[in-house]
Write a protein that holds these residues in place. Sequence first.
Motif, mmCIF file in Angstrom:
data_model
loop_
_atom_site.group_PDB
_atom_site.id
_atom_site.type_symbol
_atom_site.label_atom_id
_atom_site.label_comp_id
_atom_site.label_asym_id
_atom_site.label_seq_id
_atom_site.Cartn_x
_atom_site.Cartn_y
_atom_site.Cartn_z
ATOM 1 N N GLU A 72 43.650 42.749 42.185
ATOM 2 C CA GLU A 72 42.279 42.326 41.922
ATOM 3 C C GLU A 72 41.582 41.893 43.206
ATOM 4 O OE1 GLU A 72 43.074 39.497 38.878
ATOM 5 O OE2 GLU A 72 43.695 41.118 37.514
ATOM 6 N N SER A 73 42.304 41.109 44.015
ATOM 7 C CA SER A 73 41.648 40.632 45.232
ATOM 8 C C SER A 73 41.444 41.776 46.213
ATOM 9 C CB SER A 73 42.439 39.495 45.867
ATOM 10 O OG SER A 73 43.726 39.940 46.194
ATOM 11 N N GLU A 84 45.476 50.623 47.837
ATOM 12 C CA GLU A 84 46.312 49.733 47.020
ATOM 13 C C GLU A 84 47.758 50.219 47.016
ATOM 14 O OE1 GLU A 84 44.727 49.387 43.108
ATOM 15 O OE2 GLU A 84 42.787 48.637 43.796
ATOM 16 N N ARG A 102 40.732 44.748 45.392
ATOM 17 C CA ARG A 102 39.590 45.508 44.911
ATOM 18 C C ARG A 102 38.281 44.811 45.300
ATOM 19 N NH1 ARG A 102 41.369 46.653 39.259
ATOM 20 N NH2 ARG A 102 43.319 47.061 40.357
ATOM 21 N N VAL A 103 38.332 43.475 45.258
ATOM 22 C CA VAL A 103 37.156 42.710 45.687
ATOM 23 C C VAL A 103 36.838 43.050 47.144
ATOM 24 C CG1 VAL A 103 36.302 40.386 46.183
ATOM 25 C CG2 VAL A 103 37.510 40.855 44.027
ATOM 26 N N ASP A 104 37.921 43.222 47.955
ATOM 27 C CA ASP A 104 37.722 43.564 49.357
ATOM 28 C C ASP A 104 37.374 45.034 49.565
ATOM 29 O OD1 ASP A 104 38.263 40.988 49.942
ATOM 30 O OD2 ASP A 104 40.376 41.325 50.440
ATOM 31 N N PRO A 157 46.943 39.784 40.351
ATOM 32 C CA PRO A 157 45.885 39.254 41.230
ATOM 33 C C PRO A 157 45.848 39.915 42.601
ATOM 34 C CG PRO A 157 46.976 37.468 40.088
ATOM 35 C CD PRO A 157 47.731 38.716 39.735
ATOM 36 N N LEU A 158 47.029 40.382 43.084
ATOM 37 C CA LEU A 158 47.052 41.058 44.382
ATOM 38 C C LEU A 158 46.113 42.260 44.374
ATOM 39 C CD1 LEU A 158 50.835 41.049 45.326
ATOM 40 C CD2 LEU A 158 48.975 39.821 46.442
#
Lengths: 295, 300
Positions: A191-192, A203, A194-196, A188-189
Amino acid sequence: MVSSMAETWRRHREAYLLLALPLAIIVIFRVLTVGGAFWISVVRYGPRGAPFVGLANYAATLQDDLFWRSMFNTLYYSVGVVPLGIAVSLGLSQLIFNLGRRTQMFYKAAFYLPMVVSGVVMSLVWLWMFDPVYGLLNWLFQQVGLEPLLWLRSPKTAMPSLILMAVATGQGASIVLLTASMGSIPDPLYESARVDGANGWHEFRHITVPLLRPTILYLLIMGTIGSFQVFNSIYVMTSGGPYHATETAVYLLYTYAFQMLNFSRASAIGVILAVILALVSALQYRFVARGSVEY
Amino acid sequence: MNDSQPALAASRNPSGAALEPRTRRRGRRTSATRVIAFLLLTLWALVSLFPLYWVFVTALSPPSVVMSTPPRLIPDPPTLVNFVRLFGRSQIFGWLANSAIVSVTVALSNILLGTMAGYVLAKKRFPGASIAFWIVILTMMIPGQATLVPMYLLVNKLGWLDSLRAVIVPDLVIAFSIFLMKQYLTSFPTEMIEAAKLDGAGELRILLQVVMPVAKPGIAVLGIFTFVDYWNGFFWPLLVLSSSENLTIQVGLSTLRFQFTTDFGLWNAGAVFAMIPVFIVFFSFQRYFLRGITIGAIKG
C-alpha cells in the motif's frame, strides 16, 4: 560408575528402548556406510582383498578427462535447471497469487501433478515426444515452420533437451512454497509503495522478490542438491550419450561401480561429489542469505 | 492440534508462511492483464499436464497409429492391444506387487519407527539425547550417492542382493522421518502425556494410544510422501534387483525401454500402471500434498 550407569538405565529405560531400533537402523546403514565410503576410496577394492593405496583413487579421478567432462555436464545441467526453474516459478506464483482461492488450488494441482509421477515414466514419455522421426515436438516444430531438431540424439541439443524437460515438469513444489510465502508479506508494504507511485513491476522487483529471499535460497540450495544428483532421466533417455554429452557425475559413478566394477574409483567420485555439494550449499547460503531483509 | 491448524508448517517454514492460500489483490489489474495471466497459467498447465495425457493416448492407440504422422491427439480407434501385448511380454503384475510391498512396508515402518524415535527425541530428556539427534541431522545431509558403493557391498555381504529385503530393510526408517516427527511432536501438549502416565500407561501405550491419534495429520503427510517416494523409487532398486520377477515397477519399465527400443505403445501401457496408484493417492489426499510441501521445507 557402574551403579550410576545402572541408575541412568533404570530411569530412562523406556526412552532408550523406543530409540534403540530406529537408531540402530540409521547407524548401521547410514553412519557406518559413510566410514565405508572413505575406506573403500583409499584402498583398491577387489575380489582378492583391499590393499591400502592412499589417495591414488582420488588422483586417478582428478586426472580422468571423463570426470571433468562429467563435472562440466553436471554444472551445465544444474545451471540450466535451477535458475530457470526459480524464475519460471516466481513468475507463475505471482500470476497465481492474485487469483481467487479455488482457481489457485486448480492451477497448483495442475502444476503439482507431474511431480508425483515417477522420473522413469516422465523420461519414457518425453523420450517418445523427443523422437526425431515420430515425436510430437518435431511435428509441432514443422507446423510452425521451424527446422526439426535431433533433440537427444545430437551432442549439442541433448543436454538442453533434458533441461527443458526438467524445467517444464518440475515447478509444482516451488510454486506451492512461493505462493505460501507471498501470503506472509504484509499488505501495508504494498500500500505504501503504491502511494509512492510504484507500479506492479516495481512492487514485484523491490518488495516481493527481496522478501521471498529465504524461500528462494531454500529452493536454490535444494534445487542444486537435487540437480547435482540427476540420474534417472540420464539412465532412461541417453545413457550418458551421445558422445558423453549427458554423462553426469552420478551417471559416471554408476558406470564405474556397476559396469566397470571399479568400486574404489566410484567411491572416490562419491566422496568428491559430497564435498562439492557441501561447499556449493555453504557458498549459496553465504552469498544469498547475506543481505536478507527483515520485516 | 487439528487439521485446520497447521501450526507446524507455519512456524517452521523458512519464511513463516501461512498455508492456506490467502488471496489478496495487489496492484491495479486491468482486464487485459488478467486475460494474459490466465493465458500464461493455462499454457503452463498444458505444458505440465500434456505429457501425462500423452501417456494415456499412446497407451490406448494401436501401434500403427502411434508411429504415424500427423500424431492423433485422441486414441483413434481406442484399443487395448498394447495392454494385451504388455501382459504377454512382461511380468507387469509381479512388478506392481513388488512395488506395493516395498512402498507400503517402508511407509508403515517409517510412520511407526519415525514416530517412536521422534517422540523420544521431542519429549524425553536423557543422557545421549543430543548425540542421537545430531546423528539424525548429519545423516540427513549426506547425499545418497556418496554411500552407494558401501551400501551395495553391505547388502551383498548380507546376502540380500536380488531380493526386496535389499530395498526395504535399509529404509525401514530414514533420518528425515525421525526429524520430521521430532519437529512435529515438539509442540505436542506434554500435559496429555503426564495425564496418561498418572493413569498408569507405559510409554509404548502412550505412544500408540495418546500421541499417534493426535499426531494424525503429521503422520498422514509422512506416510503419503514416503509411499509415493518409494513407489517411484528407481536408482537403488535398479542396483540391487536383477531377476525380472524381483523388479519393482519402475525398474521393470526401464527394462521395457531397453528390450523393446521403439515400442512406444508398450512402454506407455506400462507407464499407465505405474501412474495409477500415485494418481489415486494424489487425488484422495490433495490437501495433504500441498501442506506436506510446506512442512517438508523445514528440511532446509
